[in-house]
Structure formats: C-alpha cells, structure tokens
Design an enzyme around this catalytic site. Structure first.
Site, short mmCIF file in Angstrom:
data_model
loop_
_atom_site.label_atom_id
_atom_site.label_comp_id
_atom_site.label_asym_id
_atom_site.label_seq_id
_atom_site.Cartn_x
_atom_site.Cartn_y
_atom_site.Cartn_z
CD GLU A 125 -8.65 1.04 1.87
OE1 GLU A 125 -7.52 1.15 2.36
OE2 GLU A 125 -9.56 0.43 2.42
CD GLU B 29 -4.75 -2.42 9.70
OE1 GLU B 29 -5.79 -2.11 9.09
OE2 GLU B 29 -3.94 -3.25 9.28
CE1 TYR C 93 -9.04 -1.23 10.38
CE2 TYR C 93 -9.41 1.00 9.61
CZ TYR C 93 -8.60 -0.11 9.70
OH TYR C 93 -7.36 -0.11 9.11
CD1 TRP D 127 -5.66 2.40 7.28
CD2 TRP D 127 -3.92 1.05 7.74
NE1 TRP D 127 -5.14 1.97 6.09
CE2 TRP D 127 -4.08 1.14 6.34
CE3 TRP D 127 -2.89 0.27 8.26
CZ2 TRP D 127 -3.24 0.47 5.46
CZ3 TRP D 127 -2.06 -0.40 7.38
CH2 TRP D 127 -2.25 -0.30 5.99
CD GLN E 213 -2.98 -1.08 2.26
OE1 GLN E 213 -2.74 -1.69 3.28
NE2 GLN E 213 -4.08 -0.37 2.11
CD GLU F 259 -7.49 -6.58 8.51
OE1 GLU F 259 -7.95 -6.64 7.36
OE2 GLU F 259 -7.52 -5.54 9.20
CG HIS G 138 -0.99 -5.87 5.34
ND1 HIS G 138 -1.15 -5.17 6.53
CD2 HIS G 138 -2.10 -5.62 4.61
CE1 HIS G 138 -2.32 -4.51 6.49
NE2 HIS G 138 -2.91 -4.77 5.34
C1 GBH Z 1 -7.71 -2.90 7.02
O1 GBH Z 1 -8.68 -3.90 7.17
C2 GBH Z 1 -6.55 -3.40 6.19
O2 GBH Z 1 -5.67 -4.15 6.99
C3 GBH Z 1 -5.79 -2.28 5.54
O3 GBH Z 1 -4.87 -2.80 4.63
C4 GBH Z 1 -6.77 -1.32 4.87
O4 GBH Z 1 -6.13 -0.29 4.20
C5 GBH Z 1 -7.67 -0.76 5.95
O5 GBH Z 1 -8.40 -1.82 6.50
C6 GBH Z 1 -8.70 0.24 5.47
O6 GBH Z 1 -9.65 -0.39 4.67
O7 GBH Z 1 -16.11 -4.17 1.45
O8 GBH Z 1 -18.03 -4.65 2.79
O9 GBH Z 1 -16.74 -6.46 1.85
C7 GBH Z 1 -9.84 -3.52 7.88
C8 GBH Z 1 -10.88 -4.60 7.86
C9 GBH Z 1 -12.06 -6.02 6.42
C10 GBH Z 1 -12.50 -3.72 6.35
C11 GBH Z 1 -12.69 -6.20 5.04
C12 GBH Z 1 -13.15 -3.88 4.99
C13 GBH Z 1 -14.37 -5.37 3.56
C14 GBH Z 1 -15.81 -5.16 3.81
N1 GBH Z 1 -11.49 -4.71 6.56
N2 GBH Z 1 -13.71 -5.21 4.87
S1 GBH Z 1 -16.73 -5.11 2.38
#
Ligand code: GBH
Length: 607
Positions: free
Chosen positions: A556, A499, A421, A549, A140, A290, A244
C-alpha cells in the site's frame, strides 16, 4: 525507525566494486542540475526519442555511461529476491476453497418491496453488458523488480532510499511483494474460479523501457503477452493501465518526470509500443491512474531525485498539464491504431457533501470538485480547459492550452473511469473563502475548502477503515448521489467505477488466516456499495462496470504492507506467498448473480 542515508547501501557495495568511484561520478552527473546545461546538441543526442531506438540509447550510454545495472546499483542499491523466480503453472483451485461463506444478512420476510434497505429489491438489475472485475497495479503486486531487464522506477528509489525523510513505513519495499510476476497464472485461475470477468492490472513502464525511452525490453513485452493470453485463456478480459505511478527513475532525474512537457512524447512512445503489441487483445485501456494523486506527490522531499528549482506550489499543476497532454495524445494514438477497447484515464475522488446548507459551504464544495475531479475531468469531458477557479489560481505560472490542445483534450475519453472509494463533508474555512483565496499561507489554500468526516450531528459519515487509511470510511449511502453527480456534471456516455475497496481496521495484526478471511466490514462495504450502484442504474445513470481493489493484499505505497485492501489474503511471512479468498470476494461475486440481467432469483429467495 531510524532514518536511512541514501548512500548507506552504495558504500557497502563500494568495498567490493572497484568501479565505485567512476560510478559515483556518473550518478552525480546524472542527478546534477548541470545536466540541463549541457550544450543542446549533446543533450538532444543523448536523449532523443526517435524510431532509431537502441542507437539513440547507444548515444546516451556513450555520454553518460549508465547501464540499467548502474541505475540499480547507484540509485536503489541491493534488492531482495523471491523464493520463486520462475513462472509457476496454475493448478486447479481446490473445491474446498470455493465454498461460499454464510450469508451476511437474512431476510426477515419475503421482500420485493421497493426500498433500498431491503435485502432483495426487484427493481434492481445489472444491464446485460455490465462487467465486473478486480484490480491491481504493477509495483504493488509484481515483485521481481530487477528481473528480466526491468529498470528502476521512482518507487524503487522511494522505498529503498530514505532521504531527509523515510518515505515508506517499516522499510517495506515492492522487491518481492506478492511475487505476482511469477504467480500470475495461479492468480488469474483463482479470480476466474469465482467468475471474475475483468482483470485490471498495470504495465510497468520501466520493464518495457528500462530508461523510460528508447531501449525496448523484449522480455518484458513477452511477459505481458503471457499475462494477457492467460487472462483470455481463463475467459477473463484484460484491462490495462499504462501508468500506475511507477515512473522510470531515469526520466525523473533527466527532466523532473511529469514536471516537464518532455514526458509527453516519451509517454506517447511508450503507449505506442504497448498499444501496438497487445492491440485488441486488451478489453479496456486506461492511460493514467489518478493524476490528482501522482501530481500531488510533487514536490518530492530532498534526497531522492535530482533537485528542481521549480517552486513547490507550481509543481502539481505543471505535472497535471503534462499528464493531460500525455493522456490526450495517447488517446488519439490509440484511436489511430484502431484499438476497439474503450480508452480512458482513471480519475479519483470522493463524493463531496456540504456540511451545512450555507452558500459558503456550497461554494467550498464547488471549489473542492474543481481542485480535484474537475482539474482533470473538465478538460476531457467539458471544454478542453480547467475549471475557472483553478485557472484563476494557476494563471501566473501555467501556460494556457492552445486551441489545438483544447480540441485534443476535449472528448479524449470513452468512459468516465472513477476510483471512487468514499465521501467527505466540505465547508468554508473559518475566516471565509475570500480570506483564504488571497492568503497563500492559509492551510486550505488554494482550494479553500475545509473538510471533515464528521457530519453536522457530530456523528461520523460512516465506519472508519484502518488508521493507515484515514481518508476512508464506509460512506456507501452516498454512492447513488455521487454517480448522479458525475453523470450530470461531466455528462459522460458511461461511467465505470475502476477502483473501490476497504481496508479492514487492524486486519494486518491478525494472525489466523480464518479470522482474516471473515472480513465482515469489507463484506458490508462491497454489498452496500453495489446496492448504491444498482440504485443509480435503476435511476438511469449509465454505470457500465465495477473493478474492486484489490485482487490480493499488496504494497500500500507509503503504508507498506501495514494496510490491507485484498479480496484475498496473502501471507507475507511465507516465502511462497499463498493466497486465500476472503469472504468479501464471495460477497462481491454473489451480487452479480443475484442481480444479473436475466434470471435473477425470485423475490424473497434466500441468498
Ligand atoms: C487507490 O487510490 C490507488 O490507486 C491504489 O494504488 C491504492 O492501493 C488504493 O487507492 C488504496 O489506497 O492520505 O489523506 O492524503 C485511491 C485514492 C487518493 C486515496 C489519495 C488516498 C490519500 C489521502 N487515494 N488518498 S491522504
């Protein structure tokens, strides 16, 4: 946006490269399922993971005749180069950039009253050994994808090769990104200037091992030596994530990546190289970022990687099994190498709130925990095995862990590292949970938990993030309950939020740096989130650290540069990729001063 053909770029190259036909033949062999039908001896010889390192690789190249350059040419195509391709020395951050923004809230009267809504609460403080920092991930932020011997990862292919679908919007790639690969010294100087204690970054596996196995790239090891040493020089503790999501594409095409348990030994050998090189210079180790997310990426759409015949619905769970074993074995390896920094893996998820008080909704919530956090946290923190609901689902296609594996898994994390988050409501599907469990085509199968961001009164759980992050809301009221739930359920000795962050709606559309830097919703998020952490700490939940984060705006993933999570703005139109602090960085940093273990400000003090 038109769809790209996966061979567009290669055919351009074929006009200038006479070896194209040969290369094409080789790559088809590499991608072909026939590879798995090679005689065992040849296969083992070509791919053996041995201490003999380069000689095993020599065998591999002799049979397949694929170099790192070939992998790039044939699987990825041309990549872009940054304006700066040598390491830039840091310069001191000008004092004009270090002036904090005006305070977010003004206390209306001197406080000290024990109320979580108060601006300063005298019952809150961080433990003396609490640590805080910021995070990034290699693909990233680094850029320099082909430089200094790096091999391609699946993300180079996903961003460059539109197959049946375009995987990323706007054809954005990580080719240049933040150019952190060359700008890390200044980046570390900038976070240190705001008092940041920990920098959490990931190492690119395919830099260290361009094929993911065997060949070791010394230039990459030397690069991360310097990243780690620069952190230490600035009094910032390095925290390293081994994986990652940037899987060396060679392993993906060789055996399906995480679909195969062959990856366990390859990952552990990679971990051995990294652990042995950096050892106790690294303060915190995270094996995997993750696994719920990277395992749920399976199955990949056709056209990117070698096809697999494994049924789609099985793939995430086969991945999960390999990921758990890879983690546990790497954990024990780290212990045997006497690493002193805690070793863990980063799980992820949000707090799950029952939409109503019905028992069906309570069951839906439990199933949602089981199929998300529980999938990875139960084996490691409870009993070496999956939640029973998940086991019931996977029993027809997933082998049981052996008792030896269960003991490897159980206890294989020194802290509960959660990327946490946001929060969501959960409820039973309309036809009921039982009807869903027996119907594999039900949209909520197999978790059979429906979800919503809208609560029972019809109001949203909280302010929505950028539409590119539809999963994210400011739901910080639930942070104390979330942390308590983790503590009660998995009973870790300590919890770190590894994060958390927020994408301000439409921030990417703003053009004035000063407007972008005044990121009010992100400031509100960080303050409210940290007040939730302080509440949990005051109630006895052992939260030991937080990592925000992200260090800078970055790629992204599939959303490209269209969603911004940075605590610093990066101007991607400028070849120099200049950084500017956003107000949220100051907000986040100030919380640790206000609520420091000792000498925190007297009640009623204006921030
Ligand atoms: C993080 O995951 C990542 O570790 C990081 O690389 C990324 O930049 C950051 O989030 C911000 O997004 O689109 O409805 O299917 C956070 C957990 C899990 C959140 C997967 C988004 C997809 C949901 N993520 N999820 S959806």
């Amino acid at each position: 946006m038109g769809r790209k053909s996966r061979y567009d770029d290669v055919s351009v190259e074929s006009t200038s490269d006479g070896s194209w036909i040969v290369k094409r033949f080789i790559i088809l062999a590499l991608l072909s399922p026939c590879l798995a039908q090679l005689p065992n001896t040849t296969f083992a010889n070509a791919t053996a993971t041995t201490a003999s390192g380069t000689s095993a690789l020599a065998a591999a190249t002799a049979i397949m005749d694929v170099s790192v350059e070939d992998l790039w040419d044939l699987l990825v195509g041309p990549v872009s180069l940054a304006a700066t391709t040598t390491t830039v020395e840091a310069t001191p951050v000008p004092s004009s950039e270090l002036i904090p923004p005006p305070p977010l809230y003004y206390p209306s009267f001197p406080s000290g009253y024990e109320n979580p809504a108060m601006t300063k609460n005298s019952s809150w403080s961080f433990p003396a050994d609490f640590w805080w920092g910021v995070a990034s991930a290699a693909y990233q932020v680094e850029g320099a994808v082909k430089d200094e011997g790096r091999g391609p990862s699946i993300w180079d292919v996903l961003t460059h090769r539109g197959g049946a679908v375009d995987y990323t919007i706007a054809n954005d790639t990580g080719d240049i990104g933040d150019n952190h690969y060359y700008l890390y010294k200044q980046d570390i100087a900038r976070i240190a200037a705001l008092g940041t204690q920990v920098y959490s970054f990931s190492i690119s596996w395919s830099r260290i091992m361009p094929f993911g196995r065997d060949l070791i790239n010394e230039q990459a090891l030397a690069h991360y030596d310097d990243v780690i040493n620069t952190c230490i020089q600035y009094n910032v503790t390095p925290a390293v994530t081994l994986y990652h999501w940037d899987l060396p594409v060679y392993l993906m095409n060789l055996y399906g990546g995480w679909l195969s348990e062959s990856i366990v030994d390859d990952f552990v050998e990679y971990a051995r190289v990294v652990f042995s090189r950096y050892g106790n210079q690294v303060g915190y180790w995270f094996t995997l970022n993750e696994p719920i997310v990277f395992c749920s990426e399976y199955p990949y759409p056709d056209g990117f990687f070698k096809k697999t015949s494994i049924p789609a619905h099985q793939q995430p769970y086969l991945c999960g099994q390999s990921a758990l074993l890879a983690h546990a074995k790497a954990y024990h390896l780290g212990k045997s190498l006497n690493l002193t920094g805690p070793i863990s893996f980063k799980t992820n998820g949000g707090y799950k709130i029952p939409l109503t008080d019905s028992s069906a909704d309570a069951l839906a919530v439990q199933r949602a925990w089981d199929f998300n956090e529980g999938w990875f946290a139960n084996p490691v923190f409870i009993n070496g095995d999956y939640p029973s609901t998940l086991k019931a689902y996977t029993s027809t296609f997933l082998r049981n862990f052996t008792s030896e594996e269960q003991s490897l898994l159980k206890g294989s994390a020194d802290l509960f590292a959660h990327d946490a988050y946001t929060s969501q409501f959960f409820f039973a599907p309309d036809a009921g949970i039982d009807a869903c469990i027996t119907n594999s085509s039900h949209p909520h199968y197999p978790s059979c938990a429906n979800t919503s961001y809208t609560g029972p009164t019809g109001w949203n759980i909280g302010y929505a993030a950028d539409p590119g992050s539809p999963w994210l809301h400011i739901a910080t009221d639930w942070v104390p309950a979330f942390l308590r739930y983790i503590h009660d359920t998995w009973k870790p000795s300590s919890i770190a939020i590894t994060e958390f962050g927020f994408s301000v709606p439409f921030e990417q559309m703003k053009t004035l740096s000063a407007d972008i830097q005044s990121d009010l919703p992100r400031r509100v998020y960080y303050r409210a989130y940290m007040e939730g952490v302080l509440t949990a700490i005051a109630e006895g939940v052992p939260v030991v650290g937080t990592l925000a984060w992200s260090i800078v705006d970055n790629l992204e993933w599939s959303e490209g540069f269209g969603v911004r999570f940075g605590l610093q703005y990066v101007n991607f139109s400028d070849p120099a990729r200049p950084r500017r602090y956003k107000a949220s960085f100051f907000e986040y940093a100030s919380i640790f001063k206000e609520y420091a273990a000792t000498g925190h400000a007297a009640n009623g003090t204006m921030r």
